[in-house]
Design an enzyme around this catalytic site. Structure first.
Site, PDB file in Angstrom:
ATOM      1  N   LYS A  71      15.155  -4.337   4.401  1.00  0.00           N
ATOM      2  CA  LYS A  71      15.940  -5.168   5.307  1.00  0.00           C
ATOM      3  C   LYS A  71      16.693  -6.292   4.592  1.00  0.00           C
ATOM      4  CE  LYS A  71      16.101  -3.675   8.488  1.00  0.00           C
ATOM      5  NZ  LYS A  71      16.887  -2.420   8.728  1.00  0.00           N
ATOM      6  N   THR A  75      21.261  -0.456   3.369  1.00  0.00           N
ATOM      7  CA  THR A  75      22.188   0.539   3.919  1.00  0.00           C
ATOM      8  C   THR A  75      23.634   0.127   3.687  1.00  0.00           C
ATOM      9  OG1 THR A  75      20.540   1.039   5.619  1.00  0.00           O
ATOM     10  CG2 THR A  75      22.760   1.888   5.966  1.00  0.00           C
ATOM     11  N   LYS A 157      18.772   5.350  -3.174  1.00  0.00           N
ATOM     12  CA  LYS A 157      18.105   4.233  -2.507  1.00  0.00           C
ATOM     13  C   LYS A 157      16.658   4.156  -2.973  1.00  0.00           C
ATOM     14  CE  LYS A 157      16.476   2.831   2.108  1.00  0.00           C
ATOM     15  NZ  LYS A 157      16.544   3.126   3.564  1.00  0.00           N
ATOM     16  N   HIS A 159      12.998   1.428  -2.456  1.00  0.00           N
ATOM     17  CA  HIS A 159      12.325   0.177  -2.096  1.00  0.00           C
ATOM     18  C   HIS A 159      11.158  -0.164  -3.023  1.00  0.00           C
ATOM     19  CE1 HIS A 159      14.682  -0.650   1.373  1.00  0.00           C
ATOM     20  NE2 HIS A 159      14.177   0.287   2.140  1.00  0.00           N
ATOM     21  N   ARG A 180      18.031 -10.823  -0.070  1.00  0.00           N
ATOM     22  CA  ARG A 180      18.427 -11.617   1.089  1.00  0.00           C
ATOM     23  C   ARG A 180      17.438 -12.767   1.247  1.00  0.00           C
ATOM     24  NH1 ARG A 180      18.926  -8.820   7.103  1.00  0.00           N
ATOM     25  NH2 ARG A 180      20.253 -10.401   8.079  1.00  0.00           N
ATOM     26  N   SER A 188      14.618  -9.489  10.350  1.00  0.00           N
ATOM     27  CA  SER A 188      15.175  -8.141  10.401  1.00  0.00           C
ATOM     28  C   SER A 188      14.074  -7.088  10.293  1.00  0.00           C
ATOM     29  CB  SER A 188      16.199  -7.961   9.280  1.00  0.00           C
ATOM     30  OG  SER A 188      16.835  -6.714   9.364  1.00  0.00           O
ATOM     31  N   SER A 278      32.474  -2.349   6.749  1.00  0.00           N
ATOM     32  CA  SER A 278      32.177  -3.580   7.485  1.00  0.00           C
ATOM     33  C   SER A 278      31.090  -3.293   8.512  1.00  0.00           C
ATOM     34  CB  SER A 278      33.432  -4.104   8.181  1.00  0.00           C
ATOM     35  OG  SER A 278      33.812  -3.227   9.232  1.00  0.00           O
ATOM     36  N   MET A 282      30.599   0.208  10.584  1.00  0.00           N
ATOM     37  CA  MET A 282      29.384   1.001  10.430  1.00  0.00           C
ATOM     38  C   MET A 282      28.665   1.146  11.770  1.00  0.00           C
ATOM     39  SD  MET A 282      28.089  -0.434   6.727  1.00  0.00           S
ATOM     40  CE  MET A 282      26.501   0.399   6.795  1.00  0.00           C
ATOM     41  N   ARG A 307      21.730  -4.401  12.531  1.00  0.00           N
ATOM     42  CA  ARG A 307      21.505  -5.216  13.716  1.00  0.00           C
ATOM     43  C   ARG A 307      22.559  -6.318  13.761  1.00  0.00           C
ATOM     44  NH1 ARG A 307      18.203  -9.209  15.842  1.00  0.00           N
ATOM     45  NH2 ARG A 307      17.758  -9.997  13.755  1.00  0.00           N
TER      46      ARG A 307
END
Length: 345
Positions: A71, A75, A157, A159, A180, A188, A278, A282, A307
């Site tokens: 999060k 993506t 991708k 994590h 982030r 999130s 953007s 998306m 979100r």
């Protein structure tokens, strides 16, 4: 019960008493839960098997790995990099397919062991896996097999943290690490866990954040993940990107990525990618996941993977008490690093 990974780290199985208690709020995995020491990374019980496979996975020099804690803009960055490589003129029909097929997640095989997976829709992955590896057992890793067989430049991708990847990863291929600010990341992550069948979280925001701070949510803890990547930010094959910088000036970040991955796009092509990736664009294309995998209804206008995307949304949600608790967690864990975050203040 404990054992060791190929990298020498210790794997500790969570006991049944803990699992039964945690099930009241969280989704669990068929093979239980494990911690990987010394950092305490918290995963489903089959994660060690797949991490050992990643230990010997053959990365290519032209791969681009999008590495993040969940999060933190994963993506978004996947779409940006894939479109910079394969769709800078916005004329590639493959751009309409799920980003999770165009840019597979090498940390996802563990998640197919979730107790709710039998009630989820994963046919896209299964169909692709059966096509490229008809004689292979999906239990051995569908996404890793799909990645191994992918042709062309791979956008991967992931994590998992650097310490659980192939030894010397940064000497083999390029990594874009997106981070982030932890307050918005926690918010999130809560909403993601709330709506997804796999996570099946049924508690309050305060309970979720408490569990995160204790390292009792899948993929936690946050800080070792971030600080290890931060320590490698000057490596020529590492690009460290702040989500908040992407929100503030996406063209500046696209130019930096363009140089880093060597796509040599024109300013017009970068503008094409910026517009196509953007948040509004998306969202208009919908979620890259089957809606049958949702546990609950989404808020109007939201999607699971996209979100609000705001910087500073935590201020609309955190109580003073919760903010004080998270601030203490941040202070205790960031005192030995010079990394600073933009909290939207």
């Amino acid at each position: 019960m404990t054992r060791r990974l190929l990298n020498g780290m210790e794997v500790v199985q969570m006991d049944e008493e803990w699992i039964e208690k945690a099930k009241k709020k969280h989704g669990m995995f068929k093979h239980g839960m494990v911690r990987i020491l010394p950092h305490g990374y918290f995963y489903g019980g089959r994660a060690p098997y797949f991490i050992d496979k990643i230990h010997t996975f053959k990365f290519r020099p032209d791969d681009v790995i999008i590495m993040t804690f969940p999060k933190c803009g994963t993506t978004w960055m996947q779409e940006i990099v894939w479109n910079m490589i394969y769709n800078p003129n916005l004329d590639n029909p493959q751009a309409k397919t799920s980003i999770f097929l165009r840019s597979p997640d090498m940390s996802q095989d563990m998640q197919f062991d979730g107790e709710e997976v039998d009630n989820m829709e994963v046919s896209e992955f299964e169909a692709l896996f059966r096509k490229i590896a008809p004689d292979k057992d999906p239990e051995e890793g569908m996404l890793l097999e799909i990645l191994d067989k992918m042709e062309g430049r791979r956008v991967i991708k992931n994590h998992y943290p650097l310490c659980l990847m192939t030894p010397g990863l940064l000497d083999k291929t390029k990594v874009i690490y997106v981070i982030r600010n932890p307050k918005d990341a926690l918010i999130s992550y809560y909403h993601f866990a709330r709506v997804m069948k796999l996570f099946r979280f049924s508690g309050t925001l305060e309970e979720f954040i408490d569990d995160c701070l204790k390292g009792e949510v899948v993929f936690m803890p946050f800080w070792p993940h971030v600080k290890e990547a931060w320590s490698q930010r000057h490596h020529p094959n590492m690009l460290f990107v702040f989500y908040e910088d992407m929100k503030a000036d996406i063209m500046k970040e696209l130019r930096s990525i363009n140089t880093f991955i060597g796509t040599n796009l024109t300013e017009q092509q970068l503008e094409n990618v910026a517009k196509f990736t953007s948040l509004s664009a998306m969202k208009s294309r919908g979620d890259p996941i089957d809606k049958r995998n949702y546990k609950t209804e989404l808020m109007e206008g939201d999607t699971v993977y996209m979100r609000k995307g705001q910087v500073g949304d935590w201020k609309n949600v955190f109580s003073p008490e919760l903010d004080a608790k998270v601030n203490k967690w941040i202070e205790e864990n960031s005192k030995d690093t010079d990394i600073t975050f933009n909290y939207g203040n």
